[in-house]
Every structure is written in C-alpha cells, then in structure tokens.
Design a protein around this motif. Structure first.
Motif, PDB file in Angstrom:
ATOM      1  N   ARG A 190       0.812  -1.212   0.000  1.00 20.92           N
ATOM      2  CA  ARG A 190       0.000   0.000   0.000  1.00 20.92           C
ATOM      3  C   ARG A 190       0.848   1.266   0.000  1.00 20.92           C
ATOM      4  O   ARG A 190       0.504   2.245  -0.671  1.00 20.92           O
ATOM      5  N   ALA A 191       1.950   1.279   0.757  1.00 20.90           N
ATOM      6  CA  ALA A 191       2.793   2.487   0.788  1.00 20.90           C
ATOM      7  C   ALA A 191       3.450   2.720  -0.568  1.00 20.90           C
ATOM      8  O   ALA A 191       3.521   3.859  -1.055  1.00 20.90           O
ATOM      9  N   VAL A 192       3.933   1.666  -1.193  1.00 18.16           N
ATOM     10  CA  VAL A 192       4.554   1.810  -2.514  1.00 18.16           C
ATOM     11  C   VAL A 192       3.511   2.270  -3.533  1.00 18.16           C
ATOM     12  O   VAL A 192       3.793   3.119  -4.385  1.00 18.16           O
ATOM     13  N   THR A 193       2.283   1.741  -3.451  1.00 22.36           N
ATOM     14  CA  THR A 193       1.223   2.166  -4.363  1.00 22.36           C
ATOM     15  C   THR A 193       0.917   3.649  -4.192  1.00 22.36           C
ATOM     16  O   THR A 193       0.742   4.382  -5.181  1.00 22.36           O
ATOM     17  N   ARG A 194       0.851   4.126  -2.949  1.00 15.02           N
ATOM     18  CA  ARG A 194       0.605   5.544  -2.719  1.00 15.02           C
ATOM     19  C   ARG A 194       1.728   6.408  -3.286  1.00 15.02           C
ATOM     20  O   ARG A 194       1.487   7.486  -3.831  1.00 15.02           O
ATOM     21  N   CYS A 195       2.950   5.937  -3.146  1.00 12.64           N
ATOM     22  CA  CYS A 195       4.099   6.734  -3.605  1.00 12.64           C
ATOM     23  C   CYS A 195       4.195   6.799  -5.125  1.00 12.64           C
ATOM     24  O   CYS A 195       4.970   7.600  -5.658  1.00 12.64           O
ATOM     25  N   ILE A 196       3.429   5.975  -5.834  1.00 13.27           N
ATOM     26  CA  ILE A 196       3.413   6.069  -7.290  1.00 13.27           C
ATOM     27  C   ILE A 196       2.880   7.428  -7.725  1.00 13.27           C
ATOM     28  O   ILE A 196       3.240   7.937  -8.805  1.00 13.27           O
ATOM     29  N   SER A 197       2.042   8.065  -6.885  1.00 10.67           N
ATOM     30  CA  SER A 197       1.532   9.392  -7.238  1.00 10.67           C
ATOM     31  C   SER A 197       2.647  10.426  -7.336  1.00 10.67           C
ATOM     32  O   SER A 197       2.510  11.435  -8.033  1.00 10.67           O
ATOM     33  N   ILE A 198       3.776  10.193  -6.673  1.00  9.90           N
ATOM     34  CA  ILE A 198       4.906  11.117  -6.757  1.00  9.90           C
ATOM     35  C   ILE A 198       5.534  11.067  -8.145  1.00  9.90           C
ATOM     36  O   ILE A 198       6.138  12.046  -8.612  1.00  9.90           O
ATOM     37  N   PHE A 199       5.369   9.934  -8.835  1.00 10.02           N
ATOM     38  CA  PHE A 199       5.884   9.814 -10.207  1.00 10.02           C
ATOM     39  C   PHE A 199       4.948  10.465 -11.224  1.00 10.02           C
ATOM     40  O   PHE A 199       5.292  10.535 -12.399  1.00 10.02           O
ATOM     41  N   PHE A 200       3.769  10.911 -10.789  1.00  7.16           N
ATOM     42  CA  PHE A 200       2.730  11.377 -11.713  1.00  7.16           C
ATOM     43  C   PHE A 200       3.246  12.473 -12.639  1.00  7.16           C
ATOM     44  O   PHE A 200       3.123  12.389 -13.872  1.00  7.16           O
ATOM     45  N   VAL A 201       3.845  13.515 -12.063  1.00  8.69           N
ATOM     46  CA  VAL A 201       4.332  14.647 -12.864  1.00  8.69           C
ATOM     47  C   VAL A 201       5.467  14.203 -13.781  1.00  8.69           C
ATOM     48  O   VAL A 201       5.565  14.655 -14.930  1.00  8.69           O
ATOM     49  N   GLU A 202       6.312  13.292 -13.298  1.00  4.11           N
ATOM     50  CA  GLU A 202       7.431  12.796 -14.109  1.00  4.11           C
ATOM     51  C   GLU A 202       6.916  12.013 -15.314  1.00  4.11           C
ATOM     52  O   GLU A 202       7.418  12.194 -16.440  1.00  4.11           O
ATOM     53  N   PHE A 203       5.928  11.144 -15.101  1.00  2.00           N
ATOM     54  CA  PHE A 203       5.360  10.392 -16.217  1.00  2.00           C
ATOM     55  C   PHE A 203       4.696  11.334 -17.230  1.00  2.00           C
ATOM     56  O   PHE A 203       4.831  11.146 -18.447  1.00  2.00           O
ATOM     57  N   GLN A 204       4.004  12.347 -16.708  1.00  2.00           N
ATOM     58  CA  GLN A 204       3.325  13.297 -17.585  1.00  2.00           C
ATOM     59  C   GLN A 204       4.324  14.046 -18.457  1.00  2.00           C
ATOM     60  O   GLN A 204       4.124  14.222 -19.669  1.00  2.00           O
ATOM     61  N   ALA A 205       5.427  14.471 -17.847  1.00  2.00           N
ATOM     62  CA  ALA A 205       6.433  15.229 -18.588  1.00  2.00           C
ATOM     63  C   ALA A 205       7.181  14.348 -19.586  1.00  2.00           C
ATOM     64  O   ALA A 205       7.492  14.775 -20.705  1.00  2.00           O
ATOM     65  N   CYS A 206       7.451  13.106 -19.197  1.00  2.19           N
ATOM     66  CA  CYS A 206       8.236  12.213 -20.056  1.00  2.19           C
ATOM     67  C   CYS A 206       7.462  11.776 -21.299  1.00  2.19           C
ATOM     68  O   CYS A 206       8.008  11.762 -22.399  1.00  2.19           O
ATOM     69  N   PHE A 207       6.183  11.444 -21.111  1.00  2.86           N
ATOM     70  CA  PHE A 207       5.407  10.895 -22.227  1.00  2.86           C
ATOM     71  C   PHE A 207       4.448  11.903 -22.838  1.00  2.86           C
ATOM     72  O   PHE A 207       3.761  11.584 -23.817  1.00  2.86           O
ATOM     73  N   GLY A 208       4.355  13.119 -22.272  1.00  2.00           N
ATOM     74  CA  GLY A 208       3.539  14.180 -22.855  1.00  2.00           C
ATOM     75  C   GLY A 208       2.056  13.855 -22.935  1.00  2.00           C
ATOM     76  O   GLY A 208       1.412  14.161 -23.941  1.00  2.00           O
TER      77      GLY A 208
END
Length: 485
Positions: free
Chosen positions: A28-46
């Motif tokens: 559950r903690a790792v799943t929650r921390c995936i939201s921290i990658f949200f902006v990075e994924f958005q910027a990388c894949f547009g």
C-alpha cells in the motif's frame, strides 16, 4: 497438526503482525508513492491527466481485483507460497517498468504485473492476523495496518530524492529491489489450525451452527463416497462452496455496497494531492512532505483507533466508529478545494490521514464480526475485490474532470459526497435493522401477553404467568360450579 480451540492472542502472532506490517509497507505504501511519479510520467510521455492516472488506477484495481486469487492460494496451497510468489511478481513489474518506453508499457508492467503481485500478498497477510488474534484483534490490526502510514511517511521523501538523483527510472528500479522483501514477509507466515476452521466435511459435521439439512447432505455424500472413493473431491467442492456462502448474508451485502462508494471516494486523493499542491504554488519538496504527514498521521489513526475500539466501552460500537471515520474523510475532501496554501494543506493532511488510518484498521475487524474468523480470508478477498472497479475508474474520472473544468474542485467534491454516502448507507441500514428488531420484540411481547385458558376436569390451566391470584381464583370457582351441574 493439533487444532487450537481459539486464537492464541500472542506468541508467534506478534511475528505475524510484524510480517503483515512489512507487507502493507511494500504494497500500500509503494502504491501511494506512485503518485509522486505522476508529474514525471506526464512530462516524459507528454500525456494528459486522465491517461496518466490510469497507471495508478490499474495498480490499485489489479491489487483488489485479484485479491480472491490470493485468498484461494492461501486457503488451498499455502499463505507462505502465495506471498513469496507475489513478491517476485511485484518486483518484476517495477523493474520492467523502469525500462518503459510508453504509457502502455507502464500499464502492463507497473500496473498489471505489480498489482497482481500485491494481490497475492495483501489479503492473505491481513487474514493471518485475524487467525492469531481475537481479544486484541483491533489493536493487532492497528499495528499491522500502520505499515501503510509509516511506509508512506518514509518512502514519500525518499522516492522524491531518488527521482532527483537517479531519475524516475532509477527510482523504480530501486523500488523493485525493495519490494523483494515481501518474500521475507511470506516466510514469517506460519500457518495455524483452529477448531472452527472447516477443512473437511467430517469436521464440518461437528459444528453446532451447521443446519441439520446440510448435515444430512454431507452424511449421504459420506455413505455414497465410501463405495466409489469420491469423498475427497466432493468434500473439497462442498467446503469450497461453503467458503463463500457469506455472500448471501444481508449484513455483508450492505457492507459490500458501501465499500464501493467508499473506495471510489478515497482513491483519487492519493493520486492528485501532490499535483493539486503543485498547482496552487507549493514546492515539490513541500508537496512530498504533505504525503509524509498524511502517512505518519495515518499510523496514529491505525494504532489509536485499534486500541480504543478494543476497550470495553467502545468494543460494541466499532460499527459507528467506522461510519464516523469514513464520514469525516468525506468532509475533508469537500473542504479541500478552498485550501490553497501549504499552511492550510498541512491540517488537511493531519485530519484526512488520521481518519483514513482509522477506517482502514476497522474494515477487516468489521468483516470478521460479520462473517466470522473461519471465513475471514475468503471474505477479505471479496472485500478488497470490491475496491477494484472504483479504484480503476475514479482516478481517470477525476482526471477527466480536471481536464474538462480546469480545476480540481469537481473531482474532490465528487469524492467527498461518495464517502459521505457510504457512511450514511451503513447508518441507515443499522437504523433499519434496529427498528425491525424493536418491532419484532414488540410483536413477541404482545403474543406472550395473550392468555389461553382451558379446563381439564376441575382444574384451570394458563399458558402464561400473567394472571393474578384473583383471576385464578375466579376461574377455579367458575370451573367447580360448572362441574357440579
């Protein structure tokens, strides 16, 4: 192996709690921390909010959708084997995700494969705690489930630092190695055999609560199978069916419907809290710190609510404590759109985190109260399965609302009202049950007051003790006069 009369409430049970604690950190903690990658994924894949949000949705959905599979492996193979296998799958998914070249690649690796691995670990580990504890069940669950909050508190800033130092690909690779600790957790899950567990039909026949018609069916199966050697197969089919007969219980049906709305409301916040904070001018480190605050207060909610609801004064009111916690989280979501600075978002993280930890702790306890300990593993598999569709749908729907309206307000309001409705539904169900019970008691009381008198020679009989001495004397005199005629 000898069967225990009841859960030991200690001993190796505390190692089971420790193992479940680590499982919740790694899932559950790792799943929650995936939201921290949200902006990075958005910027990388547009890509836009809605398409990027599918990553978190698929992880959560796969974890909950495949929860019955985890329960099935735990019940019929081994809890240890299931958790170890889940750890290998989850780690493989994170490692493959670090090499992703598109969002679709992340959907399959980080979403489906990692989510499937988490599913094989999560519900069996939680069910094992219920098998080892009875009197201190809520406290044990509070400690075990606090791993989600502690893990979020520690991992959120660590993941942000890993992204800055090694990029999001390196951070996912390191998380993949960290999740391999699930294999260690699986090794701690020593199985326990309780007398109330029904693994074979002869043992099932010994239970007092089994209806006589079902006992007769099993006896006929036993007689017939003695000649054709099909007893093990028929017994397995029958007991497998009995593992899920709680699905027809009215109390579980109401709980299941409320869980659908609760799960829809709670999921988007963990995806959009960091992006929302960034959109109102909060720095990256402050936004990650909000997740840390939410995580550490989640721990306090886990442990304090678990301890309090084990007290004699509140043990009978766990149901309403759960309703209160879900409703308070809904109110927090309703007020979130007006909180547009870091000093205002900090109290939100405190409040939402505390009550999130509270209801997460009480959910398996309530499930055990409804279905019993022997069916807890299967019931938790269904409970977490019910989270799947809301977890899959709600973040993309919230992202679509953000893309359409240009604001987070509609998304957070929808989440808040959904959680409040979940709490209100359970409240109305409990009130309806209480009214029905009161009505039945009044009917039973009225029936008991009815006086049925009959005579046998010179004696008057009454089926109740409600007649006073004058009435009895009058009836006796009247009967004697009738017999003298």
């Amino acid at each position: 192996r000898a069967r225990r009369a009841g859960p030991p409430d200690g001993g190796w049970g505390w190692m089971i709690v420790a193992g479940c604690f680590l499982v919740t950190i790694c899932t559950r903690a790792v799943t929650r921390c995936i939201s921290i990658f949200f902006v990075e994924f958005q910027a990388c894949f547009g890509q836009d909010y809605a398409r990027t949000a599918w990553i978190h949705s698929i992880v959560d959905c796969a974890t909950m959708l495949c929860a019955p599979l985890g329960s099935l492996i735990s019940n019929h193979v081994s809890c240890q084997v299931g958790i170890m296998l889940g750890g290998l799958l989850a780690s493989t998914g994170l490692i493959l995700g670090s090499f992703a070249s598109s969002l679709e690649h992340l959907y399959l690796s980080l979403g489906v494969l990692t989510g499937l691995g988490f599913a094989l670990c999560y519900s069996p580990a939680i069910a094992m705690v219920g098998k080892y504890f009875n009197k201190r069940k809520a406290l044990a669950y509070g400690i075990a489930m606090s791993g989600s909050g502690i893990g979020t508190f520690i991992l959120a800033p660590v993941v942000q630092l890993l992204i800055e130092q090694f990029s999001w690909r390196g951070a996912l690779l390191i998380l993949g190695g960290f999740v391999l600790n699930l294999c260690v957790c699986g090794a701690l899950m020593r199985p326990i055999s309780l007398k109330e567990d029904c693994k074979t039909a002869p043992e099932f026949l010994e239970q007092d609560y089994v209806p006589e018609t079902e006992k007769q069916d099993l006896k006929r199966m036993s007689i017939r199978s003695s000649s054709i050697k099909l007893w093990p197969h028929e017994c397995l089919c029958y007991c497998s069916w009995k593992e899920y007969d709680f699905l027809l219980m009215p109390g579980f049906m109401v709980l299941a419907v409320s869980i659908l709305f609760m799960a829809y409301g709670c999921s988007p916040l963990f995806v959009y809290l960091v992006p929302y904070a960034l959109s109102v001018g909060v720095s990256h480190h402050q936004a990650a710190f909000l997740m840390s605050i939410l995580g550490v207060i989640d721990i306090i909610g886990n442990i304090t609510f678990g301890w309090l609801t084990d007290r004699r004064c509140l043990k009978k009111h766990r149901y309403f404590c759960y309703l209160f916690a879900v409703g308070m989280d809904g109110l927090c979501c309703l007020f979130l759109p007006v909180l547009q600075s870091f000093p205002l978002l900090v109290p939100f993280s405190f409040t939402f985190g505390y009550f999130d930890g509270a209801y997460v702790t009480l959910l398996p306890v309530m499930t055990a109260d409804v279905v019993g300990t022997s069916l807890l593993s299967s019931a938790l598999g269904v409970v977490y399965f019910l989270h799947a569709i809301p977890y899959l749908v709600s973040p993309p729907v919230a992202g679509w609302l953000v893309d359409t309206t240009g604001s987070y307000t509609a998304s957070f309001l929808l989440c808040g009202f959904s959680m409040i409705f979940s709490s209100a539904l359970l409240c109305f169900a409990r009130l309806a049950k209480k009214i029905k019970r009161t009505h039945l008691q009044s009917l039973t009381g009225n029936t008991a007051l009815k006086q049925h008198i009959w005579t046998n020679g010179a004696i008057a009989y009454s089926v109740t003790a409600e007649l006073d001495q004058r009435d009895v004397g009058f009836l006796a005199m009247d009967t004697n006069s009738f017999s003298n005629r």
